[in-house]
Write a protein that holds these residues in place. Structure first.
Motif, PDB file in Angstrom:
ATOM      1  N   GLY A  43      34.014  49.555  72.154  1.00  0.00           N
ATOM      2  CA  GLY A  43      33.933  50.337  70.923  1.00  0.00           C
ATOM      3  C   GLY A  43      35.085  49.979  70.013  1.00  0.00           C
ATOM      4  O   GLY A  43      35.811  49.011  70.264  1.00  0.00           O
ATOM      5  N   GLY A  44      35.236  50.746  68.944  1.00  0.00           N
ATOM      6  CA  GLY A  44      36.360  50.541  68.037  1.00  0.00           C
ATOM      7  C   GLY A  44      35.981  49.790  66.782  1.00  0.00           C
ATOM      8  O   GLY A  44      34.873  49.264  66.654  1.00  0.00           O
ATOM      9  N   GLY A  46      37.207  46.944  65.367  1.00  0.00           N
ATOM     10  CA  GLY A  46      37.015  45.486  65.440  1.00  0.00           C
ATOM     11  C   GLY A  46      35.643  45.144  65.997  1.00  0.00           C
ATOM     12  O   GLY A  46      34.943  44.261  65.491  1.00  0.00           O
ATOM     13  N   GLY A 150      38.329  45.920  72.987  1.00  0.00           N
ATOM     14  CA  GLY A 150      39.300  46.151  71.929  1.00  0.00           C
ATOM     15  C   GLY A 150      40.648  46.445  72.582  1.00  0.00           C
ATOM     16  O   GLY A 150      40.695  46.865  73.741  1.00  0.00           O
ATOM     17  N   VAL A 151      41.716  46.195  71.868  1.00  0.00           N
ATOM     18  CA  VAL A 151      43.059  46.521  72.387  1.00  0.00           C
ATOM     19  C   VAL A 151      43.648  47.595  71.479  1.00  0.00           C
ATOM     20  O   VAL A 151      43.723  47.410  70.258  1.00  0.00           O
ATOM     21  CB  VAL A 151      43.977  45.280  72.380  1.00  0.00           C
ATOM     22  CG1 VAL A 151      45.368  45.629  72.915  1.00  0.00           C
ATOM     23  CG2 VAL A 151      43.357  44.154  73.198  1.00  0.00           C
ATOM     24  N   GLY A 152      44.034  48.732  72.067  1.00  0.00           N
ATOM     25  CA  GLY A 152      44.607  49.816  71.268  1.00  0.00           C
ATOM     26  C   GLY A 152      46.071  49.561  70.925  1.00  0.00           C
ATOM     27  O   GLY A 152      46.719  48.688  71.512  1.00  0.00           O
ATOM     28  N   GLU A 153      46.580  50.331  69.985  1.00  0.00           N
ATOM     29  CA  GLU A 153      47.993  50.202  69.574  1.00  0.00           C
ATOM     30  C   GLU A 153      48.948  50.394  70.746  1.00  0.00           C
ATOM     31  O   GLU A 153      50.048  49.847  70.768  1.00  0.00           O
ATOM     32  CB  GLU A 153      48.336  51.248  68.488  1.00  0.00           C
ATOM     33  CG  GLU A 153      47.983  50.845  67.071  1.00  0.00           C
ATOM     34  CD  GLU A 153      46.539  51.210  66.693  1.00  0.00           C
ATOM     35  OE1 GLU A 153      45.795  51.660  67.592  1.00  0.00           O
ATOM     36  OE2 GLU A 153      46.165  51.004  65.522  1.00  0.00           O
ATOM     37  N   HIS A 156      45.984  50.051  75.363  1.00  0.00           N
ATOM     38  CA  HIS A 156      44.846  50.435  76.219  1.00  0.00           C
ATOM     39  C   HIS A 156      43.683  49.481  75.990  1.00  0.00           C
ATOM     40  O   HIS A 156      43.551  48.876  74.925  1.00  0.00           O
ATOM     41  CB  HIS A 156      44.441  51.895  75.983  1.00  0.00           C
ATOM     42  CG  HIS A 156      43.616  52.176  74.770  1.00  0.00           C
ATOM     43  ND1 HIS A 156      44.150  52.577  73.563  1.00  0.00           N
ATOM     44  CD2 HIS A 156      42.271  52.153  74.587  1.00  0.00           C
ATOM     45  CE1 HIS A 156      43.176  52.784  72.688  1.00  0.00           C
ATOM     46  NE2 HIS A 156      42.025  52.528  73.286  1.00  0.00           N
ATOM     47  N   ARG A 186      36.536  61.016  78.481  1.00  0.00           N
ATOM     48  CA  ARG A 186      35.882  59.715  78.362  1.00  0.00           C
ATOM     49  C   ARG A 186      35.380  59.246  79.726  1.00  0.00           C
ATOM     50  O   ARG A 186      35.754  59.810  80.759  1.00  0.00           O
ATOM     51  CB  ARG A 186      36.895  58.682  77.829  1.00  0.00           C
ATOM     52  CG  ARG A 186      37.332  58.956  76.403  1.00  0.00           C
ATOM     53  CD  ARG A 186      38.676  58.317  76.080  1.00  0.00           C
ATOM     54  NE  ARG A 186      38.961  58.412  74.660  1.00  0.00           N
ATOM     55  CZ  ARG A 186      38.810  57.437  73.770  1.00  0.00           C
ATOM     56  NH1 ARG A 186      38.431  56.231  74.173  1.00  0.00           N
ATOM     57  NH2 ARG A 186      39.080  57.612  72.505  1.00  0.00           N
ATOM     58  N   LYS A 209      48.750  46.523  66.091  1.00  0.00           N
ATOM     59  CA  LYS A 209      48.472  46.056  67.460  1.00  0.00           C
ATOM     60  C   LYS A 209      49.490  45.004  67.930  1.00  0.00           C
ATOM     61  O   LYS A 209      49.447  44.586  69.084  1.00  0.00           O
ATOM     62  CB  LYS A 209      47.073  45.429  67.528  1.00  0.00           C
ATOM     63  CG  LYS A 209      45.962  46.252  66.885  1.00  0.00           C
ATOM     64  CD  LYS A 209      45.294  47.147  67.900  1.00  0.00           C
ATOM     65  CE  LYS A 209      44.347  48.148  67.276  1.00  0.00           C
ATOM     66  NZ  LYS A 209      42.949  47.912  67.492  1.00  0.00           N
TER      67      LYS A 209
END
Ligand SMILES: O=C1O[C@H](COP(=O)(O)O)[C@@H](O)[C@H](O)[C@H]1O
Length: 256
Positions: A43-44, A46, A150-153, A156, A186, A209
């Motif tokens: 998800g996210g 991007g 996706g890579v979180g800030e 994660h 989640r 990021k």
């Protein structure tokens, strides 16, 4: 032998377009190889841009969408159709526009699904669904040609957050409570499950990021920086824009 590569794109839009092209080719190649293709979606923001770019590409017609198996790497545990669900966003951006076989589309359960508002039961149900489609053995999972993440800030991936119980979990799927990013509840594949994929692609755009990407690529710990704890059996690909790649050392950028 697993290979790690980094591709740096000029900006987020170029990254979405190029990754969409790459994804289409990956699906075509997997189908030529074994007749079907199996992808774990993320998800996210991007991801949504990549899915929309696939939808808008004429090359998408080279994929036999009826022979694509879709799974999800994580889901926000919300009612079916909620606009914040990763499934809802993927359907709106791409899945509703291509002729998929509904039996091959495997969303994670919703909070108004058969297990009601019980994320642990829902995670167990998804684990069983994976096992049913999977190979015997441990972990029992279908073959994944590709896991998108996706890579979180905070570093994660999926819904495996730094220092959270999911980062230690050795099952294939787990429930998450108290996530630092909303919504708090989640369901996620674990790093154990993700690391069975042939290829893992990590996607990150924007300066927010850069810190997490730089540290993960420099060898951060998998619990402190979950993005550092995933890799494909054959290939791990970091797909970045220039801002997100800011803290990646030039030596790592040239990895092939
Ligand atoms: O909440 C989530 O966040 C991550 C990253 O999203 P982004 O908008 O920062 O790209 C996403 O990969 C994950 O699937 C999602 O549930």
């Amino acid at each position: 032998m697993s290979q790690t590569s980094v591709v740096v794109h000029p900006d987020a839009d170029a990254m979405a377009q190029a990754t969409a092209a790459r994804l289409i080719v990956r699906l075509i190649d997997a189908q030529s190889h074994r007749g079907t293709a199996s992808v774990v979606l993320t998800g996210g923001r991007g991801a949504a841009a990549i899915y929309a770019a696939v939808r808008d590409s004429p090359a998408r017609d080279a994929v036999d969408w009826s022979k694509v198996d879709l799974w999800w790497g994580d889901e926000r545990f919300l009612p079916s159709g909620d606009p914040e669900r990763n499934e809802t966003q993927a359907r709106a951006a791409l899945l509703d526009a291509v002729p998929l076989d509904p039996a091959r589309v495997h969303p994670m359960p919703a909070s108004d699904g058969p297990d009601g508002d019980d994320p642990e039961a829902a995670a167990g149900r998804y684990s069983d669904e994976l096992a049913l489609a999977g190979r015997a053995g441990s972990p029992s999972l279908p073959p994944f040609d590709l896991v998108l993440l996706g890579v979180g800030e905070d570093g994660h991936i999926a819904s495996v957050f730094p220092e959270h119980p999911a980062a230690y979990d050795t099952r294939t799927v787990t429930a998450v409570r108290g996530a630092p990013k909303p919504p708090p509840v989640r369901i996620t594949l674990t790093q154990v499950a993700i690391n069975t994929a042939t290829e893992v692609w990590l996607i990150a755009a924007g300066a927010g990021k850069a810190g997490a990407v730089g540290l993960a690529m420099a060898g951060g710990g998998p619990v402190q920086l979950p993005a550092a704890g995933v890799q494909g059996l054959e290939r791990t690909l970091w797909l970045l824009d220039r801002e997100a790649a800011r803290d990646v050392s030039p030596r790592l950028r040239s990895l092939r």
